[in-house]
Design a protein around this motif. Sequence first.
Motif, PDB file in Angstrom:
ATOM      1  N   VAL A 270      23.445  24.305  49.706  1.00  0.00           N
ATOM      2  CA  VAL A 270      23.757  23.929  48.324  1.00  0.00           C
ATOM      3  C   VAL A 270      22.626  23.056  47.804  1.00  0.00           C
ATOM      4  O   VAL A 270      22.347  21.987  48.367  1.00  0.00           O
ATOM      5  N   LEU A 271      21.959  23.505  46.764  1.00  0.00           N
ATOM      6  CA  LEU A 271      20.904  22.748  46.104  1.00  0.00           C
ATOM      7  C   LEU A 271      21.480  22.129  44.841  1.00  0.00           C
ATOM      8  O   LEU A 271      22.180  22.812  44.075  1.00  0.00           O
ATOM      9  N   VAL A 272      21.201  20.859  44.613  1.00  0.00           N
ATOM     10  CA  VAL A 272      21.731  20.179  43.436  1.00  0.00           C
ATOM     11  C   VAL A 272      20.584  19.464  42.726  1.00  0.00           C
ATOM     12  O   VAL A 272      19.628  19.004  43.356  1.00  0.00           O
ATOM     13  N   ARG A 273      20.700  19.387  41.417  1.00  0.00           N
ATOM     14  CA  ARG A 273      19.714  18.665  40.607  1.00  0.00           C
ATOM     15  C   ARG A 273      20.454  17.845  39.561  1.00  0.00           C
ATOM     16  O   ARG A 273      21.329  18.368  38.857  1.00  0.00           O
ATOM     17  N   ASP A 274      20.091  16.584  39.456  1.00  0.00           N
ATOM     18  CA  ASP A 274      20.649  15.718  38.420  1.00  0.00           C
ATOM     19  C   ASP A 274      19.973  16.082  37.092  1.00  0.00           C
ATOM     20  O   ASP A 274      18.784  15.817  36.893  1.00  0.00           O
ATOM     21  N   VAL A 275      20.715  16.715  36.186  1.00  0.00           N
ATOM     22  CA  VAL A 275      20.155  17.167  34.907  1.00  0.00           C
ATOM     23  C   VAL A 275      20.804  16.421  33.740  1.00  0.00           C
ATOM     24  O   VAL A 275      20.848  16.934  32.628  1.00  0.00           O
ATOM     25  N   THR A 276      21.282  15.218  34.007  1.00  0.00           N
ATOM     26  CA  THR A 276      21.973  14.462  32.956  1.00  0.00           C
ATOM     27  C   THR A 276      21.080  14.258  31.742  1.00  0.00           C
ATOM     28  O   THR A 276      21.474  14.553  30.602  1.00  0.00           O
ATOM     29  N   ASP A 277      19.883  13.743  31.964  1.00  0.00           N
ATOM     30  CA  ASP A 277      18.978  13.474  30.845  1.00  0.00           C
ATOM     31  C   ASP A 277      18.521  14.758  30.178  1.00  0.00           C
ATOM     32  O   ASP A 277      18.357  14.814  28.953  1.00  0.00           O
ATOM     33  N   VAL A 278      18.304  15.805  30.978  1.00  0.00           N
ATOM     34  CA  VAL A 278      17.862  17.084  30.410  1.00  0.00           C
ATOM     35  C   VAL A 278      18.928  17.656  29.491  1.00  0.00           C
ATOM     36  O   VAL A 278      18.628  18.113  28.372  1.00  0.00           O
ATOM     37  N   ARG A 279      20.177  17.644  29.927  1.00  0.00           N
ATOM     38  CA  ARG A 279      21.250  18.208  29.102  1.00  0.00           C
ATOM     39  C   ARG A 279      21.480  17.351  27.855  1.00  0.00           C
ATOM     40  O   ARG A 279      21.812  17.875  26.792  1.00  0.00           O
ATOM     41  N   ARG A 280      21.284  16.033  27.974  1.00  0.00           N
ATOM     42  CA  ARG A 280      21.430  15.173  26.804  1.00  0.00           C
ATOM     43  C   ARG A 280      20.361  15.519  25.766  1.00  0.00           C
ATOM     44  O   ARG A 280      20.644  15.603  24.567  1.00  0.00           O
ATOM     45  N   ARG A 281      19.134  15.744  26.229  1.00  0.00           N
ATOM     46  CA  ARG A 281      18.069  16.147  25.304  1.00  0.00           C
ATOM     47  C   ARG A 281      18.339  17.520  24.720  1.00  0.00           C
ATOM     48  O   ARG A 281      18.058  17.774  23.541  1.00  0.00           O
ATOM     49  N   ASP A 282      18.888  18.435  25.535  1.00  0.00           N
ATOM     50  CA  ASP A 282      19.221  19.773  25.027  1.00  0.00           C
ATOM     51  C   ASP A 282      20.233  19.686  23.885  1.00  0.00           C
ATOM     52  O   ASP A 282      20.096  20.382  22.872  1.00  0.00           O
ATOM     53  N   ARG A 283      21.261  18.851  24.074  1.00  0.00           N
ATOM     54  CA  ARG A 283      22.268  18.712  23.027  1.00  0.00           C
ATOM     55  C   ARG A 283      21.671  18.087  21.773  1.00  0.00           C
ATOM     56  O   ARG A 283      22.016  18.469  20.648  1.00  0.00           O
ATOM     57  N   ALA A 284      20.759  17.119  21.963  1.00  0.00           N
ATOM     58  CA  ALA A 284      20.116  16.506  20.800  1.00  0.00           C
ATOM     59  C   ALA A 284      19.259  17.518  20.051  1.00  0.00           C
ATOM     60  O   ALA A 284      19.231  17.540  18.807  1.00  0.00           O
ATOM     61  N   LEU A 285      18.567  18.384  20.802  1.00  0.00           N
ATOM     62  CA  LEU A 285      17.736  19.408  20.162  1.00  0.00           C
ATOM     63  C   LEU A 285      18.593  20.425  19.419  1.00  0.00           C
ATOM     64  O   LEU A 285      18.224  20.892  18.335  1.00  0.00           O
ATOM     65  N   LEU A 286      19.746  20.787  20.013  1.00  0.00           N
ATOM     66  CA  LEU A 286      20.636  21.725  19.331  1.00  0.00           C
ATOM     67  C   LEU A 286      21.157  21.129  18.029  1.00  0.00           C
ATOM     68  O   LEU A 286      21.253  21.812  17.007  1.00  0.00           O
ATOM     69  N   THR A 287      21.509  19.838  18.084  1.00  0.00           N
ATOM     70  CA  THR A 287      21.976  19.174  16.864  1.00  0.00           C
ATOM     71  C   THR A 287      20.871  19.127  15.817  1.00  0.00           C
ATOM     72  O   THR A 287      21.099  19.395  14.629  1.00  0.00           O
ATOM     73  N   LYS A 288      19.659  18.812  16.258  1.00  0.00           N
ATOM     74  CA  LYS A 288      18.525  18.763  15.328  1.00  0.00           C
ATOM     75  C   LYS A 288      18.240  20.144  14.758  1.00  0.00           C
ATOM     76  O   LYS A 288      17.977  20.290  13.551  1.00  0.00           O
ATOM     77  N   ASP A 289      18.310  21.168  15.621  1.00  0.00           N
ATOM     78  CA  ASP A 289      18.049  22.536  15.155  1.00  0.00           C
ATOM     79  C   ASP A 289      19.076  22.960  14.117  1.00  0.00           C
ATOM     80  O   ASP A 289      18.733  23.561  13.096  1.00  0.00           O
ATOM     81  N   ALA A 290      20.356  22.652  14.376  1.00  0.00           N
ATOM     82  CA  ALA A 290      21.400  22.999  13.414  1.00  0.00           C
ATOM     83  C   ALA A 290      21.205  22.269  12.092  1.00  0.00           C
ATOM     84  O   ALA A 290      21.419  22.832  11.011  1.00  0.00           O
ATOM     85  N   THR A 291      20.763  21.004  12.180  1.00  0.00           N
ATOM     86  CA  THR A 291      20.520  20.234  10.951  1.00  0.00           C
ATOM     87  C   THR A 291      19.382  20.836  10.148  1.00  0.00           C
ATOM     88  O   THR A 291      19.469  20.978   8.913  1.00  0.00           O
TER      89      THR A 291
END
Length: 494
Positions: A270-291
């Motif tokens: 099982v390989l795991v990666r902490d992507v907390t910051d990446v997903r937070r930036r992804d959500r911010a980019l999606l919000t910015k893109d929608a705006t």
Amino acid sequence: MSSLSERLTRGAASAPAQVDHARRLVADWQLLADLSFADLTLWVPLSSGAWWCVAQVRPLTAPTSQPEDLVGAEVERPTAEPFEVAHREGRPVTEGEPDWSGAAPRRREVIPVRHDGVVVAVLARDTNLAVTRSPSTLELTYLDIAADLCLMVSAGTFPPQKVLDAELSPRVGDGLVRLDAGGRAVYASPNALSAYRRMGVTGDVVGADLAPLTRDAAADRVAGEAVAAGIRSALAGRFPDPMDVEALGGTMLVRALPLRAPGSEAGALVLVRDVTDVRRRDRALLTKDATIREIHHRVKNNLQTVAALLRLQARRMTEPAARAALEESVRRVASIALVHETLAGSREDVVEVDAVLDQVLPMLGDLTSVGPAARTRRVGQFGELPAVAATPLVLAVTELLHNAAEHAFPDGSPGSIELVAERDGDDLVVRVRDNGRGLPADFDPAASEGLGLQIVRTLVTSELGGSLSMGEPADGSPGTEVVLTLPGAGRLRR
């Protein structure tokens, strides 16, 4: 350099299924290189009897033993003898003595790459022996997993049937957990423990049943069940897709792989990666893109309102010149509105120029603004351009088409107008040519006071950094040709 598929086809892996299998191995072999602390090269036999290197990868966890690029290299006996034995007998072959001929001493193991019972290539695993280290538990675990994966390559059960995006999949250094046949964690790397701690897991990971442990850490019960099911399917011998599991404290990307080497105990990796910051930036980019898309939508609506008001005002004008000026303004505003409409429906700040022009042309009144006698056709592809270039380009082209329709066929005589897009290296060359009456003998484009031509000149030179020329068509045919040259637009094209 030819593609990997072409190089594989030249060798023994000639069947499409064999080529695909070798391509999947290369797509996923960074994992094996990192676990092995070794360089990997893929070799195929040639009809001449030599062996040809078709792919190479270096480890991210250890110094390379092969600093030179081996892709395209050919070897023959005696160097190729381990390749021939592994290929002929279908078993891994380990060289007895280290190779001291390179920049660093190395030991090579050759592993047959099997698909549907047929050995289609061999995998050379070269370990740098100059690096001396005390074997830690982490390194021993890595090497043990690598040995299992190499046996699976030899048996034809690795890589998985589905090609994964290496950039989206966790790497060995991100975090690793080894499971036994019952699904209990027998080892967890420090980075894996940190990822689980951020997910809110406070108890021991080692010794725990990882599937329910991961499920219970998830904030979303459905997502947690899906990840747990993926871990259990890997224990059953399947290759599930990587999945996100989100908790209140963070987000973790999880990939599970079966470990089912012949003669070894079954289990899973099982390989795991902490992507907390990446997903937070992804959500911010999606919000910015929608705006941004909503802004383009509102700008388009406002421009359409302006165009409607100008059209209403034009209907009330009794002076023909004033009415014509307002109608031209309506056309210009509507052209800009179309660009914003395209941007409102796009997830990138680029415009499909051909689609916009296909909507602009009918606005000129049956493809012209004069009458049905003249017809316009588009030749070539503009492609996608950034909005900062597409908006002035569409407006300039609209002006040129309107001018050609208005001045080339003033009496409504039959004719045609061509809009041509060409590539000259990195430059975009746009030609608007007609077969009408041509330019007056004393016409000077640089001194023209026509508003439309002034707008085009300003847009092309100031906004696009290009050049504008007018004259007779280059082939000597009657009519007029206007040429816009936009330097560097080819590099902007998607």
